[in-house]
Write an enzyme that holds these catalytic residues in place. Structure first.
Site, short mmCIF file in Angstrom:
data_model
loop_
_atom_site.label_atom_id
_atom_site.label_comp_id
_atom_site.label_asym_id
_atom_site.label_seq_id
_atom_site.Cartn_x
_atom_site.Cartn_y
_atom_site.Cartn_z
N TYR A 190 0.81 -1.21 0.00
CA TYR A 190 0.00 0.00 0.00
C TYR A 190 0.85 1.27 0.00
O TYR A 190 0.32 2.38 -0.06
CB TYR A 190 -0.93 0.01 1.21
CG TYR A 190 -2.04 -1.00 1.11
CD1 TYR A 190 -3.32 -0.64 0.74
CD2 TYR A 190 -1.80 -2.34 1.39
CE1 TYR A 190 -4.33 -1.57 0.66
CE2 TYR A 190 -2.80 -3.29 1.31
CZ TYR A 190 -4.08 -2.89 0.93
OH TYR A 190 -5.07 -3.84 0.84
N LYS A 261 3.61 -13.97 6.25
CA LYS A 261 3.96 -14.97 5.25
C LYS A 261 5.49 -15.07 5.17
O LYS A 261 6.10 -15.07 4.11
CB LYS A 261 3.36 -14.59 3.88
CG LYS A 261 3.41 -15.70 2.83
CD LYS A 261 2.61 -16.92 3.21
CE LYS A 261 2.64 -17.96 2.09
NZ LYS A 261 2.04 -19.24 2.50
N ASP A 361 -1.81 -17.72 5.38
CA ASP A 361 -2.85 -18.56 4.80
C ASP A 361 -3.46 -19.47 5.86
O ASP A 361 -4.65 -19.80 5.80
CB ASP A 361 -2.30 -19.38 3.63
CG ASP A 361 -0.94 -19.99 3.90
OD1 ASP A 361 -0.08 -19.30 4.43
OD2 ASP A 361 -0.75 -21.17 3.57
N ASP A 385 -5.72 -6.42 5.68
CA ASP A 385 -6.85 -6.11 4.82
C ASP A 385 -7.67 -7.37 4.55
O ASP A 385 -8.90 -7.39 4.69
CB ASP A 385 -6.33 -5.52 3.52
CG ASP A 385 -7.42 -4.83 2.70
OD1 ASP A 385 -8.58 -4.78 3.16
OD2 ASP A 385 -7.12 -4.35 1.60
#
Length: 498
Positions: A190, A261, A361, A385
């Site tokens: 972002y 991640k 995930d 988000d």
């Protein structure tokens, strides 16, 4: 009830009314008007100095009604806000609302999607609230929401997710999910550092990466690629995680989970994980225990267990590792026992805030099948988000999902959903997201009585099955009401004693 979101050092008893010209004496550089509209003469600005907030009894709070359905939602929400403040404080306190402009309304009136005066008002008056805004269609026009967050350095996006009885849900036990998501708000993808495919700039960047940075490796970037840069910094990470841990401690939340991640992006999201643990251990040692430390301390409750045996329990397959790695794990176990065995051992670690981490995930599955194991989630921007919307879906959707964007000395509370333009001006949309964002705002200001009135009356109205169309079509025996009628029924259900 959701956990309270409070100012860091809020003094709600401070009154600035003795100042004859509060908007000039307390803010020498504050404008007398913004976008051509004068500030309310009977209101005072919220103050912030040296980490402490001062909230007057009649604060001037800017609002952006929003695009599309924002107009209907804001009208209903303001009625509810004013009614709650009146019922809670009997006229002693009152918000002096001040409209500022962004989005379509701003472009029509000022030929700017986000006028400088609107940003200045948010900065000078410090606490504001907004409805949904449209991201303009067209190349080179940034998201207005992202722009506001970055200009004011609103580094923490905070989204509580909790269930209200009777709200339709796609899961069997939605009440088990009760989390507060802290999303880093200023960096990651972002940050907006992108280079379009086919441009000289991206060709130069790809050439540099391929010919210099990746020289001698098997990695190459295709020359027909667009490139986005993903910065994650120590500064951005630590202040976000610090805020999340403080919140967990103050609100007696059981855990803070770092969502990342890092197994793939080792030097960005993997670093987020490592820096998050550093903040926890270095700055909150007496109040927290890491998940790995809890395993070591729990194992040590067996007094016959050796350090080597303890190490083997926390690191499966250790016997097959090389000697250097085994010694490293032995040293880790001994360090934990020596450093916090007395303060956290003998079961005392169970009273501490647990700091753990989960792969991004994996957390999507975890919040569905084991939701009650999670309490506070601290995430890089993109992960936050995704997971905030996924969690909101379990408890009724974005229509009742509140949000806050908070920095050091500034806060913008906002609806988390879009503008739904086809429903604009039809008085049908669910106003819950802005209303519950108002709950967060009043809690932040220390006006907890008003916050509880709004929250309790919304819960009661939903239980009475007077709901907008999005809920009515999923609730057996419900009565469909419009946006304004939902607000009217909420006001009728307010009780200052609740």
């Amino acid at each position: 009830m959701r956990s309270r979101l409070n100012c860091h050092s809020t003094d709600t008893n401070v009154s600035l009314k003795s100042c004859p010209h509060p908007t000039t004496e307390f803010h020498p550089k504050m404008q007398e008007s913004y976008n051509g509209l004068p500030l309310p003469q009977d209101g005072e600005p919220i103050e912030y100095s040296n980490g402490a907030w001062k909230v007057p009894d009649h604060p001037i709070i800017p609002f952006i009604e929003g695009d599309g359905t924002g107009r209907d939602i804001w009208r209903a929400s303001q009625l509810v806000f004013d009614a709650a403040v009146e019922k809670a404080y009997g006229g002693k306190r009152k918000v002096r609302w001040f409209e500022i402009f962004a989005g379509e309304k701003a472009f029509r009136e000022f030929k700017s999607w986000l006028p400088d005066d609107s940003v200045n008002a948010c900065r000078d008056l410090r606490v504001s609230i907004k409805g949904p805004l449209t991201t303009p269609v067209g190349g080179g026009i940034r998201s207005l929401n992202v722009t506001l967050r970055q200009v004011l350095d609103l580094y923490a996006c905070i989204r509580p997710v909790t269930y209200y009885t009777g709200v339709p849900s796609p899961v069997k036990y939605p009440e088990k999910l009760n989390v507060v998501i802290f999303r880093e708000n200023t960096e990651d993808v972002y940050a907006g550092v992108e280079f379009k495919e086919g441009t000289p700039e991206v060709a130069k960047l790809i050439s540099f990466l391929n010919d210099d940075m990746l020289k001698g490796t098997k990695k190459k970037i295709r020359t027909d690629s667009g490139i986005g840069i993903k910065p994650i910094s120590i500064t951005g990470t630590k202040r976000l995680v610090r805020y999340a841990i403080k919140y967990a401690i103050e609100n007696k939340r059981k855990s803070v989970t770092l969502v990342h991640k890092g197994n793939i992006m080792k030097f960005t999201e993997g670093a987020f994980r490592e820096w998050g643990y550093e903040v926890a251990v270095d700055e909150f040692r007496n109040d927290v225990v890491t998940e790995r430390e809890s395993w070591i301390l729990g194992n040590a409750e067996n007094p016959k267990l050796t350090v080597e045996e303890n190490a083997a329990l926390i690191e499966p397959g250790l016997e097959f590792a090389n000697e250097a790695f085994r010694k490293e794990i032995y040293a880790e176990v001994k360090h934990v026992l020596d450093s916090i065995g007395a303060s956290h051992g003998a079961g005392k670690w169970k009273t501490k805030v647990l700091i753990n981490d989960r792969i991004a995930d994996s957390i999507f599955q975890q919040v569905i099948i084991r939701p009650d194991e999670y309490s506070v989630l601290a995430c890089p921007n993109l992960n936050g988000d995704y997971i905030s919307d996924a969690c909101a879906a379990q408890v009724g959707g974005l229509g009742i999902a509140p949000g806050a964007n908070i920095g050091d000395g500034f806060a913008v509370f906002e609806a988390t959903h879009g503008t739904a333009p086809k429903y604009a001006d039809k008085d049908v949309i669910n106003p819950g997201s802005v209303m519950l964002s108002g709950v967060m705002m009043f809690d932040f200001l220390g006006w907890t009585e008003a916050a509880r009135l709004i929250e309790n009356s919304m819960a009661k109205t939903i239980q009475q099955k007077f709901v907008t169309y999005d809920f009515e079509r999923q609730m057996q025996g419900a009565t469909k009401v419009g946006t304004s009628e939902f607000a009217t029924r909420m006001i009728a259900n307010m009780d200052a004693r609740s």
